[in-house]
Write a protein that holds these residues in place. Structure first.
Motif, PDB file in Angstrom:
ATOM      1  N   CYS A  41      -4.242 -34.297  31.645  1.00 40.79           N
ATOM      2  CA  CYS A  41      -5.162 -32.750  31.222  1.00 40.79           C
ATOM      3  C   CYS A  41      -4.545 -33.130  29.941  1.00 40.79           C
ATOM      4  O   CYS A  41      -5.205 -32.861  29.322  1.00 40.79           O
ATOM      5  N   LYS A  42      -3.377 -33.780  29.652  1.00 44.72           N
ATOM      6  CA  LYS A  42      -2.778 -33.977  27.925  1.00 44.72           C
ATOM      7  C   LYS A  42      -4.000 -34.644  27.340  1.00 44.72           C
ATOM      8  O   LYS A  42      -4.214 -34.649  26.335  1.00 44.72           O
ATOM      9  N   GLN A  43      -4.578 -35.933  27.392  1.00 44.12           N
ATOM     10  CA  GLN A  43      -5.688 -36.473  27.524  1.00 44.12           C
ATOM     11  C   GLN A  43      -7.095 -36.356  27.668  1.00 44.12           C
ATOM     12  O   GLN A  43      -7.373 -35.760  26.023  1.00 44.12           O
ATOM     13  N   ILE A  48     -11.213 -33.036  23.869  1.00 43.82           N
ATOM     14  CA  ILE A  48     -11.588 -31.796  24.108  1.00 43.82           C
ATOM     15  C   ILE A  48     -11.621 -30.613  23.058  1.00 43.82           C
ATOM     16  O   ILE A  48     -10.347 -30.929  23.206  1.00 43.82           O
ATOM     17  N   PRO A  49     -11.916 -30.348  21.890  1.00 46.73           N
ATOM     18  CA  PRO A  49     -11.957 -29.625  20.841  1.00 46.73           C
ATOM     19  C   PRO A  49     -11.605 -27.710  21.484  1.00 46.73           C
ATOM     20  O   PRO A  49     -12.488 -27.956  22.460  1.00 46.73           O
ATOM     21  N   ASP A 189      -9.341 -45.157  38.992  1.00 45.27           N
ATOM     22  CA  ASP A 189      -9.131 -46.029  37.397  1.00 45.27           C
ATOM     23  C   ASP A 189      -9.445 -44.530  36.615  1.00 45.27           C
ATOM     24  O   ASP A 189      -9.698 -43.685  36.022  1.00 45.27           O
ATOM     25  N   LEU A 190      -7.564 -45.099  35.638  1.00 40.50           N
ATOM     26  CA  LEU A 190      -7.777 -43.807  34.400  1.00 40.50           C
ATOM     27  C   LEU A 190      -8.769 -43.027  33.661  1.00 40.50           C
ATOM     28  O   LEU A 190      -8.834 -42.149  33.171  1.00 40.50           O
ATOM     29  N   GLY A 191      -9.216 -44.420  32.905  1.00 39.91           N
ATOM     30  CA  GLY A 191     -10.332 -44.089  31.719  1.00 39.91           C
ATOM     31  C   GLY A 191     -11.491 -43.193  32.516  1.00 39.91           C
ATOM     32  O   GLY A 191     -12.358 -42.723  32.465  1.00 39.91           O
ATOM     33  N   LEU A 197     -13.706 -36.290  34.363  1.00 38.79           N
ATOM     34  CA  LEU A 197     -13.597 -34.621  34.120  1.00 38.79           C
ATOM     35  C   LEU A 197     -14.017 -34.131  32.775  1.00 38.79           C
ATOM     36  O   LEU A 197     -14.348 -32.812  32.740  1.00 38.79           O
ATOM     37  N   GLU A 198     -14.262 -35.006  31.784  1.00 37.53           N
ATOM     38  CA  GLU A 198     -14.690 -34.369  30.102  1.00 37.53           C
ATOM     39  C   GLU A 198     -15.891 -34.748  30.162  1.00 37.53           C
ATOM     40  O   GLU A 198     -15.906 -33.291  30.244  1.00 37.53           O
TER      41      GLU A 198
END
Ligand code: ADP
Ligand code: 5GP
Length: 235
Positions: A41-43, A48-49, A189-191, A197-198
């Motif tokens: 969520c932080k990322q 995301i603007p 995998d985090l990336g 998500l994005e």
């Protein structure tokens, strides 16, 4: 002539929605503790603007590095109870022995201002919010396995072994609810999980029903004829 609500004749498909202010989209993310939802969520909020991460109240004590007003509003139980009594929460729940709640006013203010909001809340809270905001977008994040989850909770080193045990005992109960979420992301995998998500956030913003379409009407549909109310060329 400038385009205003007053001089827009309704299109054949119905009233012109574009003259209304776009309502913000409400995103809900849930996951078993230790899955990586805070990390993700932080990322997402950084990438995301115009996405506002709601800050919850909790009676849990801060972990090392957490700040009042940044991760949470750390609140005494009596204060939290007073907020419940005054209906100041959009939802609240007892999770792993502590109280957590989403302040109502800041949430509805942002949505009314057309700002998208991200709620990082547990399954009980997500179900409450879905009942009140029926177009909320819900996303469930799943860890790759129980073993990976245990390893992550231990590696985070923020909770005692009893607390970790308590969180692991709730995983099956939480995962049972995955069907009630619109999207599922496996955080292996985090990336890759972050990209997935994005993509959800961006696709939801591109839905026709959510978009401000005034520019389409102004550029393509508001011909001189349609402005004067002559619609014979339209089906
Ligand atoms: P949650 O908010 O779901 O409780 P956190 O974001 O605090 O989980 O993540 C728990 C731990 O797992 C952290 O130490 C974090 O760095 C780590 N982590 C998060 N995502 C991954 C991943 N995809 N692979 C490996 N470790 C991860
Ligand atoms: P943590 O103590 O690890 O920060 O969070 C524990 C759990 O509480 C997580 O599942 C988190 O999503 C959830 N949580 C955080 N804020 C809220 C909230 O405002 N409401 C609800 N229902 N759950 C929350």
């Amino acid at each position: 002539m400038s385009v205003t609500t007053e001089n827009l004749a309704p299109l054949p498909s119905g009233p012109v929605r574009s003259s209304m202010r776009r309502q913000g989209i409400l995103f809900i993310i849930s996951a078993p503790s230790g899955t990586g939802k805070t990390t993700l969520c932080k990322q997402v909020v950084a990438n995301i603007p115009d996405l506002w991460h709601s800050i919850s109240c909790t009676t849990r004590k801060p972990r090392p590095g957490e700040e009042h007003g940044r991760e949470y509003f750390f609140t005494e139980e009596a204060t939290f109870q007073g907020m419940i009594d005054r209906h100041e929460f959009a939802e609240w729940a007892r999770v792993y022995g502590h109280l957590y709640g989403t302040p109502r006013k800041s949430l509805t203010d942002k949505l009314d201002q057309g700002i998208d909001v991200l709620l990082e809340i547990d399954v009980q809270g997500a179900l409450q919010v879905k009942k009140k905001f029926d177009d909320a977008v819900s996303i469930f994040i799943v860890p790759p396995s129980m073993t990976a989850l245990r390893t992550r909770l231990q590696a985070r080193a923020s909770d005692s072994s009893e607390e970790i045990q308590r969180r692991l005992q709730k995983v099956t109960e939480e995962v049972w609810h995955y069907r009630e979420y619109a999207y599922i992301v496996r955080n292996d995998d985090l990336g890759r999980s972050l990209r997935e998500l994005e993509n959800i956030f961006l696709a939801e913003r591109l839905k026709t029903a959510r978009m401000d379409t005034a520019w389409i009407e102004a550029n393509f549909l508001l011909t001189d004829e349609s402005k004067s109310g002559d619609r014979r060329d339209h089906p």
